[in-house]
Design an enzyme around this catalytic site. Structure first.
Site, PDB file in Angstrom:
ATOM      1  N   ASN A  19       0.870  -1.168   0.000  1.00 17.86           N
ATOM      2  CA  ASN A  19       0.000   0.000   0.000  1.00 17.86           C
ATOM      3  C   ASN A  19       0.911   1.223   0.000  1.00 17.86           C
ATOM      4  OD1 ASN A  19      -1.805   2.040   0.440  1.00 17.86           O
ATOM      5  ND2 ASN A  19      -2.357   1.419   2.527  1.00 17.86           N
ATOM      6  N   LYS A  55       0.177   4.225  -0.204  1.00 18.08           N
ATOM      7  CA  LYS A  55      -0.447   5.403   0.419  1.00 18.08           C
ATOM      8  C   LYS A  55      -0.214   6.628  -0.480  1.00 18.08           C
ATOM      9  CE  LYS A  55      -0.157   3.063   4.809  1.00 18.08           C
ATOM     10  NZ  LYS A  55      -0.030   3.109   6.268  1.00 18.08           N
ATOM     11  N   HIS A  89      -9.428   1.268   4.991  1.00 18.23           N
ATOM     12  CA  HIS A  89      -8.148   1.397   5.704  1.00 18.23           C
ATOM     13  C   HIS A  89      -8.344   2.327   6.904  1.00 18.23           C
ATOM     14  CE1 HIS A  89      -4.007   2.433   6.614  1.00 18.23           C
ATOM     15  NE2 HIS A  89      -3.659   1.348   5.951  1.00 18.23           N
ATOM     16  N   GLU A 131      -6.680   4.663   8.023  1.00 20.23           N
ATOM     17  CA  GLU A 131      -6.438   6.089   7.733  1.00 20.23           C
ATOM     18  C   GLU A 131      -7.658   6.719   7.072  1.00 20.23           C
ATOM     19  OE1 GLU A 131      -2.761   5.404   5.657  1.00 20.23           O
ATOM     20  OE2 GLU A 131      -1.828   4.825   7.544  1.00 20.23           O
ATOM     21  N   GLU A 165      -5.227  -4.970  10.689  1.00 16.06           N
ATOM     22  CA  GLU A 165      -4.177  -3.991  10.960  1.00 16.06           C
ATOM     23  C   GLU A 165      -4.446  -3.296  12.285  1.00 16.06           C
ATOM     24  OE1 GLU A 165      -2.269  -2.724   6.933  1.00 16.06           O
ATOM     25  OE2 GLU A 165      -3.837  -1.303   7.483  1.00 16.06           O
ATOM     26  N   GLY A 197       2.888   2.031  10.776  1.00 20.61           N
ATOM     27  CA  GLY A 197       3.885   3.087  10.590  1.00 20.61           C
ATOM     28  C   GLY A 197       4.632   3.469  11.851  1.00 20.61           C
ATOM     29  N   SER A 200       3.752  -2.382  10.230  1.00 24.34           N
ATOM     30  CA  SER A 200       5.208  -2.475  10.367  1.00 24.34           C
ATOM     31  C   SER A 200       5.771  -3.834   9.937  1.00 24.34           C
ATOM     32  CB  SER A 200       5.637  -2.113  11.789  1.00 24.34           C
ATOM     33  OG  SER A 200       5.250  -0.783  12.094  1.00 24.34           O
TER      34      SER A 200
END
Ligand SMILES: O=C[C@H](O)COP(=O)(O)O
Length: 248
Positions: free
Chosen positions: A9, A11, A94, A96, A166, A172, A212
């Site tokens: 991904n 992003k 996702h 985010e 996730e 991250g 990660s």
């Protein structure tokens, strides 16, 4: 036998030029043919990357979409537009998008149905925050996300859906869930799918871990019986690392 799937991904990273350089780096390497490799690029790079991966086994994914076919939704991209480019996958829900763009369980459900109807496969993201985990609510939160995401989706579509677990606190941050915690939660998600559908769907559904993932921890994660792949952010932006992940 579930085929492992490693999806990058990207992003909001990579101009078209950078995207093509990254693809060149990846495609000159020998990639494990038994692993499905997917790159989820920004919308702007999809068409060029589609061209660049022609003749390889690398698959293409988008990172989001609207659920409607067309209409007055300024700034949005429809599933038909993605289909026209030839995407194989689209990431949906996702964290985010949930956190910054008001994605809800309801819109996730609409988008999954729309992707399936249009003819590409959703990668559906679920996961808990650190506060939720510390309050002992991780399973409850993830179970509700799964139940709501799969509302009114027939069992014969399960083979076409990938779930990405996730934990938000691992994205991250360099903090990975331990491989056994990740496996436990992926097993719990699998059990939930079994409760919604049946034993057959429970065994068929592919579940990725994300947060990660990097060359140094991918093997341990992939050895776990409930983990069928990884959704990778940071480490997918370096060609050499992404290739190491595919060739775990
Ligand atoms: O979609 C990918 C995840 O958000 C994981 O990102 P990360 O590998 O940079 O932690």
């Amino acid at each position: 036998m579930r085929t492992p799937i490693i999806a990058g991904n990207w992003k909001m990273n990579n101009t078209i030029k950078e995207a093509l350089e990254l693809i060149e780096e990846i495609k000159i390497q020998n990639l494990n043919e038994n692993v499905e490799a997917v790159v989820c690029t920004p919308f702007t790079a999809l068409k060029d990357v589609k061209e660049a991966i022609k003749g390889t086994d690398i698959k293409l994914g988008a990172q989001n979409m609207h659920w409607e076919e067309s209409g007055a939704y300024t700034g949005e991209i429809s599933p038909m537009m993605l289909k026209e480019i030839g995407v194989d996958y689209c990431i949906i829900g996702h964290s985010e998008r949930r956190q910054y763009f008001n994605e809800t369980d309801e819109t996730v459900n609409k988008k999954i149905k729309s992707a399936l109807e249009t003819g590409f496969l959703p990668i559906v993201c679920v996961g808990e925050t650190l506060e939720e985990r510390e309050a002992g609510k991780a399973e409850e939160i993830v179970k509700a996300q799964v139940i709501n995401a799969f509302k009114d989706i027939p069992g014969n579509k399960i083979a076409d859906i990938v779930i990405a677990y996730e934990p938000i606190w691992a994205i991250g941050t360099g903090k990975t869930a331990s491989s056994s915690d990740a496996d436990d939660m992926c097993g719990f998600i699998r059990k939930t799918i079994g409760e919604i559908y049946s034993e057959n769907e429970k065994e068929i559904i592919r579940i990725q871990y994300g947060g990660s993932v990097k060359p140094s921890n991918v093997k341990e994660l992939m050895e776990k019986s409930n983990i069928d792949g990884a959704l990778v952010g940071g480490a997918s932006l370096k060609g050499t690392d992404f290739v190491k992940l595919i060739n775990f």
